[in-house]
Design an enzyme around this catalytic site. Structure first.
Site, PDB file in Angstrom:
ATOM      1  N   SER A  15       0.820  -1.212   0.000  1.00 28.93           N
ATOM      2  CA  SER A  15       0.000   0.000   0.000  1.00 28.93           C
ATOM      3  C   SER A  15       0.855   1.264   0.000  1.00 28.93           C
ATOM      4  O   SER A  15       1.912   1.313   0.622  1.00 28.93           O
ATOM      5  CB  SER A  15      -0.845  -0.025   1.260  1.00 28.93           C
ATOM      6  OG  SER A  15      -1.097   1.255   1.737  1.00 28.93           O
ATOM      7  N   LYS A  16       0.353   2.261  -0.696  1.00 23.75           N
ATOM      8  CA  LYS A  16       1.068   3.528  -0.695  1.00 23.75           C
ATOM      9  C   LYS A  16       0.455   4.473   0.340  1.00 23.75           C
ATOM     10  O   LYS A  16       0.881   5.607   0.481  1.00 23.75           O
ATOM     11  CB  LYS A  16       0.995   4.167  -2.092  1.00 23.75           C
ATOM     12  CG  LYS A  16       2.000   3.598  -3.085  1.00 23.75           C
ATOM     13  CD  LYS A  16       2.635   4.757  -3.836  1.00 23.75           C
ATOM     14  CE  LYS A  16       3.733   4.474  -4.811  1.00 23.75           C
ATOM     15  NZ  LYS A  16       4.546   3.350  -4.744  1.00 23.75           N
TER      16      LYS A  16
END
Ligand code: GLU
Length: 508
Positions: A264-265
């Site tokens: 995930s960013k």
């Protein structure tokens, strides 16, 4: 291209400061730190801040502070002392925005050598070129039309408008390197674009600045994330164009979610600062992150940073993506929380209770409970926070779990009564146990529990009849630590005071 280096080991972590440290960035930094330590080399920090659009004020200071919290100190590069940002080291400046002249000079050198050229194509021309390539099913790449402009044409265009400088990629051949993590990697020159080296605003791109700096800073090994692999052939070509020996490259694998998608960013999920703020100990975060994609031995997972540095072997780092399992981080944190001395645990816990407005610091290692105005020494605080030490995964859980220990209790009569027992009987049990406790000498003794249970049995009562109301009297909670743990943590006086308050509610 060789797979070993004879240069003194100099490695770097070269982030584009974004305002937070990504878990993957920490892993990259750590492997560089380990490698430097293992080989008696130097670890330096360089700020790749030439993308003006992405500049975040205060990001450099914030990164350096996070590193300091984690015990990561670069021998060269920017550092913060007394809130002032400075640089140290003989290869500076280490901040790319302060080195613009160096890049300009090197871009001109490449033009002179015929390895770079000025490109005057407008954004519209480039868009059309891209559209044409797409329509023809070709990869969209600059077609090199400005390579062959005559001197006169160039001079004329230079007075008319802005331009970029592009590298001149040879049309044929293979570019390869022995990657320290993945073995040989090759690219065909035909697949490589004439990348921009200097933008219209005169700022260098990542490719030029990175190569020039790694060379001038005498970097021996470049360990960076897998996402830079497509850039590396361009870098190799630039080293060739300058006539420089390239460093050795090693590209670290992606970090992955449990479902093998790219991690995930979302900043909250991947920012190291966020985990520190939530009460994950630096030692737990370091240990957890260091083992993402590498483990020096098969038989254990708890390592100090010095151990890891002494065992580090870049060729053993896994080239497959590493799954990040945050439950494992909880496991590491629980381990390191338990490993602290009780006083050190209290010192680390206190800021969380202060931030939750439960405690107010009132001196060195002294706190006052905001609501009760009761004062806690370090030892007293250690007793109370110790109640939850074995139960929590992160220090952020403490305020909620322990609010009852620092606030005046509000007892509920119904909660105090054990399974259908009347208030009057509950009062009788609590009065008896209060008298029993009042007679005890050391209530922190491990034998109190056994002695109390013996006394209960002698009375012909069941444990629940006495210990349930006692526990609720001490905590005011349906669920809480056990009564003897709480008595030991609170001390006799406070414990009796709590039982008194419960009796008061029952007798209303
Ligand atoms: N500035 C690049 C980054 O943000 C550095 C990549 C490299 O280490 O070459 O990750």
């Amino acid at each position: 291209m060789s797979s070993t280096s004879t240069k003194p080991v100099r490695v770097r972590y070269a982030p584009s400061p974004t305002g937070y440290l990504h878990i993957g960035g920490l892993r990259t930094a750590l492997y560089n730190v380990f490698f430097a330590k293992r080989h008696g080399g130097t670890f330096l920090l360089r700020m790749e801040d030439t993308d003006q659009a992405r500049l975040v004020p205060g990001a450099v200071e914030s990164l350096i502070r996070t590193f300091a919290t984690l015990g990561i100190v670069a021998a060269e590069g920017p550092y913060v002392e007394n809130d002032v940002l400075s640089e140290r080291g003989a290869y500076g400046p280490y901040t790319q925005s302060q080195r613009l002249d160096v890049y300009r000079e090197h871009a001109e050198l490449l033009i002179t050598k015929g390895r770079a050229y000025r490109c005057f194509c407008s954004p519209e021309t480039l868009d059309a070129m891209r559209a044409e390539a797409q329509a023809a099913g070709r990869p969209s790449r600059y077609d090199g039309r400005c390579r062959t402009l005559s001197k006169e044409e160039q001079e004329e265009k230079m007075t008319a408008g802005s331009h970029v400088i592009r590298m001149c990629v040879p049309p044929i051949g293979t570019i390869s390197w022995i990657d320290q993590v993945r073995g040989e990697i090759s690219f065909s020159a035909a697949d490589i674009d004439d990348a921009v080296l200097v933008k219209t605003d005169g700022f260098p791109t990542y490719h030029l600045a990175n190569v020039v700096d790694d060379h001038l800073m005498e970097i021996s090994h470049v360990f960076r994330a897998e996402e830079w692999i497509p850039s590396t052939p361009k870098h190799v070509l630039l080293y060739q164009a300058f006539g420089w020996e390239p460093p050795l490259f090693g590209h670290l694998s992606w970090l992955l979610n449990a479902d093998k998608t790219k991690l995930s960013k979302r900043q909250g999920d991947v920012a190291v600062e966020n985990y520190l703020q939530r009460g994950y100990l630096p030692e737990a975060l370091l240990n957890f992150v260091a083992l993402l994609g590498w483990n020096p031995t098969a038989d254990r997972e708890i390592f100090s940073m010095d151990e890891l540095a002494s065992l580090f072997d870049i060729s053993k780092v896994n080239s497959a993506g590493a799954v990040v399992n945050f439950e494992k981080l909880d496991w590491f944190n629980r381990h390191y929380l338990k490993a602290l001395s009780s006083e050190e645990f209290a010192r680390r816990a206190a800021p969380f209770l202060v931030a939750a407005d439960i405690l107010v610091p009132t001196g060195t290692d002294t706190w006052t409970a905001r609501e009760t105005q009761k004062t806690f020494s370090l030892a007293q605080l250690a007793g109370v926070v110790g109640l939850e030490r074995e139960r929590i995964s992160a220090l952020e859980e403490l305020p909620k779990a322990l609010a009852f220990a620092f606030a005046p209790l509000v007892h509920q009569a119904a909660m105090l009564c054990w399974k259908g027992m009347s208030a009057a009987d509950t009062v009788a049990r609590l009065e008896a146990v209060r008298a029993f406790l009042a007679e005890q000498g050391d209530v922190s003794s491990a034998t109190l529990e056994a002695a109390t249970k013996e006394w209960i049995a002698a009375k012909g009562w069941g444990n629940g009849e006495v210990l349930w109301p006692l526990r609720v009297a001490l905590s005011g909670q349906e669920k809480s630590p056990g009564p003897f743990e709480m008595i030991a943590a609170f001390g006799k006086e406070e414990s009796l005071h709590r039982v008194e308050a419960a009796l008061h509610v029952l007798q209303k």
